[in-house]
Design a protein around this motif. Structure first.
Motif, mmCIF file in Angstrom:
data_model
loop_
_atom_site.group_PDB
_atom_site.id
_atom_site.type_symbol
_atom_site.label_atom_id
_atom_site.label_comp_id
_atom_site.label_asym_id
_atom_site.label_seq_id
_atom_site.Cartn_x
_atom_site.Cartn_y
_atom_site.Cartn_z
ATOM 1 N N ARG A 1 68.560 73.560 34.277
ATOM 2 C CA ARG A 1 68.301 74.958 34.645
ATOM 3 C C ARG A 1 67.525 75.661 33.538
ATOM 4 O O ARG A 1 66.573 76.400 33.804
ATOM 5 C CB ARG A 1 69.612 75.686 34.929
ATOM 6 N N MET B 1 65.992 81.404 38.983
ATOM 7 C CA MET B 1 66.900 81.013 40.059
ATOM 8 C C MET B 1 67.433 82.276 40.732
ATOM 9 O O MET B 1 67.810 83.237 40.052
ATOM 10 C CB MET B 1 68.067 80.205 39.504
ATOM 11 N N TYR C 1 73.413 83.101 36.740
ATOM 12 C CA TYR C 1 73.896 82.044 35.852
ATOM 13 C C TYR C 1 75.404 81.845 36.012
ATOM 14 O O TYR C 1 75.879 80.707 36.087
ATOM 15 C CB TYR C 1 73.554 82.363 34.389
ATOM 16 N N PHE D 1 76.057 80.010 39.151
ATOM 17 C CA PHE D 1 75.627 78.624 38.946
ATOM 18 C C PHE D 1 76.716 77.827 38.234
ATOM 19 O O PHE D 1 77.088 76.729 38.674
ATOM 20 C CB PHE D 1 74.327 78.624 38.136
#
Length: 74
Positions: free
Chosen positions: A47, A57, A61, A64
């Motif tokens: 990532r 993205m 975070y 994720f």
């Protein structure tokens, strides 16, 4: 890989946003715990590499990290 329309940020200029979640790590949940932690570290590094290339993205975070931990069962 699906991408959302290109957006801009004051710091980076035009950026590409990757719709997610992507990729899935669920296939690795059967590995021994040590190997799952290696996959977790690899997921974070991958990532970061994408973000270093200017990709953003859509998944936050924190989301994720929660998703990868759940998929790897760690």
């Amino acid at each position: 890989m699906n991408r959302l329309p290109q957006t801009t940020t004051a710091e980076k200029g035009p950026v590409s946003v990757i719709a997610g979640p992507w990729p899935s790590y669920a296939a690795f949940k059967g590995l021994p715990e040590r190997d799952r932690w290696v996959m977790y570290s690899s997921a974070k590094a991958y990532r970061q590499a994408l973000e270093d290339q200017g990709l953003v993205m859509a998944e936050s975070y924190d989301a994720f990290i929660r998703r990868v931990c759940a998929e790897l069962e760690i």
